[in-house]
Design a protein around this motif. Structure first.
Motif, short mmCIF file in Angstrom:
data_model
loop_
_atom_site.label_atom_id
_atom_site.label_comp_id
_atom_site.label_asym_id
_atom_site.label_seq_id
_atom_site.Cartn_x
_atom_site.Cartn_y
_atom_site.Cartn_z
N SER A 1 0.83 -1.20 0.00
CA SER A 1 0.00 0.00 0.00
C SER A 1 0.87 1.25 0.00
O SER A 1 0.55 2.25 -0.67
CB SER A 1 -0.92 0.01 1.22
OG SER A 1 -1.83 -1.08 1.19
N PHE A 2 1.97 1.21 0.75
CA PHE A 2 2.89 2.35 0.76
C PHE A 2 3.53 2.55 -0.62
O PHE A 2 3.67 3.68 -1.10
CB PHE A 2 3.97 2.13 1.82
CG PHE A 2 5.03 3.19 1.84
CD1 PHE A 2 4.75 4.48 2.28
CD2 PHE A 2 6.32 2.91 1.40
CE1 PHE A 2 5.73 5.47 2.29
CE2 PHE A 2 7.31 3.88 1.41
CZ PHE A 2 7.00 5.17 1.85
N PHE A 3 3.89 1.46 -1.27
CA PHE A 3 4.45 1.56 -2.62
C PHE A 3 3.43 2.13 -3.60
O PHE A 3 3.77 2.91 -4.49
CB PHE A 3 4.93 0.19 -3.09
CG PHE A 3 6.14 -0.32 -2.35
CD1 PHE A 3 6.96 0.54 -1.63
CD2 PHE A 3 6.47 -1.67 -2.36
CE1 PHE A 3 8.08 0.09 -0.95
CE2 PHE A 3 7.59 -2.14 -1.69
CZ PHE A 3 8.39 -1.26 -0.99
N LEU A 4 2.19 1.72 -3.44
CA LEU A 4 1.13 2.26 -4.29
C LEU A 4 0.92 3.74 -4.03
O LEU A 4 0.60 4.51 -4.95
CB LEU A 4 -0.17 1.49 -4.07
CG LEU A 4 -0.28 0.15 -4.79
CD1 LEU A 4 -1.40 -0.69 -4.21
CD2 LEU A 4 -0.52 0.37 -6.28
N LEU A 5 1.09 4.16 -2.78
CA LEU A 5 1.00 5.58 -2.46
C LEU A 5 2.06 6.37 -3.23
O LEU A 5 1.77 7.42 -3.83
CB LEU A 5 1.16 5.79 -0.96
CG LEU A 5 1.32 7.24 -0.48
CD1 LEU A 5 0.07 8.05 -0.81
CD2 LEU A 5 1.60 7.28 1.01
N LEU A 6 3.28 5.86 -3.23
CA LEU A 6 4.36 6.54 -3.94
C LEU A 6 4.10 6.60 -5.44
O LEU A 6 4.29 7.64 -6.08
CB LEU A 6 5.69 5.84 -3.65
CG LEU A 6 6.16 5.82 -2.19
CD1 LEU A 6 7.50 5.09 -2.08
CD2 LEU A 6 6.29 7.24 -1.65
N THR A 7 3.66 5.48 -6.01
CA THR A 7 3.42 5.47 -7.45
C THR A 7 2.20 6.31 -7.82
O THR A 7 2.17 6.90 -8.91
CB THR A 7 3.24 4.03 -7.95
OG1 THR A 7 2.30 3.34 -7.12
CG2 THR A 7 4.55 3.29 -7.95
N SER A 8 1.22 6.37 -6.95
CA SER A 8 0.06 7.23 -7.23
C SER A 8 0.46 8.70 -7.27
O SER A 8 -0.03 9.47 -8.10
CB SER A 8 -1.03 7.01 -6.18
OG SER A 8 -0.62 7.48 -4.90
N ILE B 1 -4.98 2.51 -4.02
CA ILE B 1 -4.81 1.67 -2.83
C ILE B 1 -6.07 0.88 -2.50
O ILE B 1 -6.03 -0.35 -2.35
CB ILE B 1 -4.39 2.54 -1.63
CG1 ILE B 1 -3.03 3.20 -1.90
CG2 ILE B 1 -4.30 1.69 -0.35
CD1 ILE B 1 -2.58 4.16 -0.82
N PHE B 2 -7.21 1.58 -2.39
CA PHE B 2 -8.42 0.93 -1.90
C PHE B 2 -9.29 0.34 -3.01
O PHE B 2 -10.13 -0.52 -2.74
CB PHE B 2 -9.25 1.92 -1.07
CG PHE B 2 -8.54 2.40 0.16
CD1 PHE B 2 -8.45 1.59 1.28
CD2 PHE B 2 -7.95 3.65 0.19
CE1 PHE B 2 -7.79 2.02 2.41
CE2 PHE B 2 -7.29 4.09 1.33
CZ PHE B 2 -7.20 3.28 2.44
N GLY B 3 -9.09 0.81 -4.24
CA GLY B 3 -9.84 0.25 -5.35
C GLY B 3 -9.07 -0.83 -6.07
O GLY B 3 -9.47 -2.00 -6.08
N HIS B 4 -7.93 -0.44 -6.66
CA HIS B 4 -7.15 -1.39 -7.44
C HIS B 4 -6.59 -2.52 -6.57
O HIS B 4 -6.69 -3.69 -6.95
CB HIS B 4 -5.99 -0.67 -8.13
CG HIS B 4 -6.44 0.36 -9.11
ND1 HIS B 4 -5.54 1.12 -9.84
CD2 HIS B 4 -7.67 0.78 -9.47
CE1 HIS B 4 -6.21 1.95 -10.62
NE2 HIS B 4 -7.50 1.77 -10.40
#
Length: 269
Positions: free
Chosen positions: A86-93, A115-118
């Protein structure tokens, strides 16, 4: 004479790998029945982030080593992998937002959707489908009750927690290929050249191919499931779709993660 109250003894397995001993005191019953996954949800010092990083590395180079039984359960009641991805997704988002989104509102929207959808949402949906379909169709033990989160003492039940473990780990290659590599190569693979179309579409073949293979390895590791090779069936369909896409459909232009969050690709990409 002092009054004495006999508390009723509760029986039955607990969930997410925790057990309820027969000599448990009544006052401890509630805490022990709580799934260990939720008990450790905010206990960061107890989370094994080093193991999560090792698993992420192994998922790319040796995914078969990731799925193995620990103690008495296949499910791992440790949310470290979920938090880390989730943290990695935060960075990429944030990276996708800086490149393709205008304004703070769209940035927040992309972050939440990533994070919460994909990740979380799709993993829960896939886990639920696998829990009912795989447990019903591929179980070698017809008529056996499947635990929702699974008692650790019974190693021949499909646990929903384990299905979720498989789903979030299968999502990691998707993140690598479609959220990181695709973002870095977007200025090249979104061009109107056949070579760009080929390599861009190949990223999707690799990403979803990894997803299917890791899902297969996850359920193939369970000794009580049979004919798990059927899980690989969608791979043939994936190859056919990829081959057809080479005749003019540039997948990065139509399926980039930022598009799923409602943002648009810039015209100069």
């Amino acid at each position: 004479m002092n009054a004495h109250i006999n508390f009723p003894q509760r029986s039955g397995p607990s969930t997410f790998g925790s057990t309820l001993p027969t000599n448990t005191r009544p006052s401890d019953t509630t805490s022990l029945r709580m799934p260990r996954f939720f008990k450790r949800l905010f206990k960061f010092p107890q989370m094994d982030f080093e193991m999560a990083i090792w698993e992420m590395t192994a998922l790319i180079i040796a995914p078969k080593k990731v799925f193995r039984k620990t103690k008495n359960t296949w499910h791992r009641p440790d949310p470290s992998f979920t938090y880390l991805l989730s943290f990695f997704l935060l960075l990429t988002s944030l990276a996708w937002s800086l490149a393709y989104a205008d304004g703070v509102a769209k940035t927040i929207r992309i972050t939440l959707v990533f994070i919460f959808g994909h990740f979380i949402g799709s993993s829960l949906v896939v886990s639920a489908l696998a829990y009912f379909l795989v447990g019903r169709l591929l179980s070698g033990l017809p008529g056996r009750r499947r635990g929702l989160f699974g008692p650790p003492g019974d190693g021949e039940q499909l646990e929903f927690g384990y299905c979720f473990d498989v789903s979030i780990r299968a999502f990691f290659p998707l993140w690598v290929f479609l959220y990181v590599v695709q973002f870095l190569l977007m200025p090249v693979i979104a061009k109107d050249y056949w070579a760009s179309l080929f390599f861009g579409n190949f990223l999707y073949l690799a990403a979803f191919g990894y997803y299917i293979i890791i899902t297969f390895l996850g359920y193939n590791a369970l000794p009580f499931l049979q004919h798990t090779e059927l899980i690989l069936t969608p791979f043939a369909v994936l190859v056919v779709v990829w081959f057809i896409s080479l005749f003019g459909t540039n997948l990065p232009k139509h399926l980039a993660p930022v598009l799923w969050a409602g943002a648009a690709l810039r015209k100069n990409v």
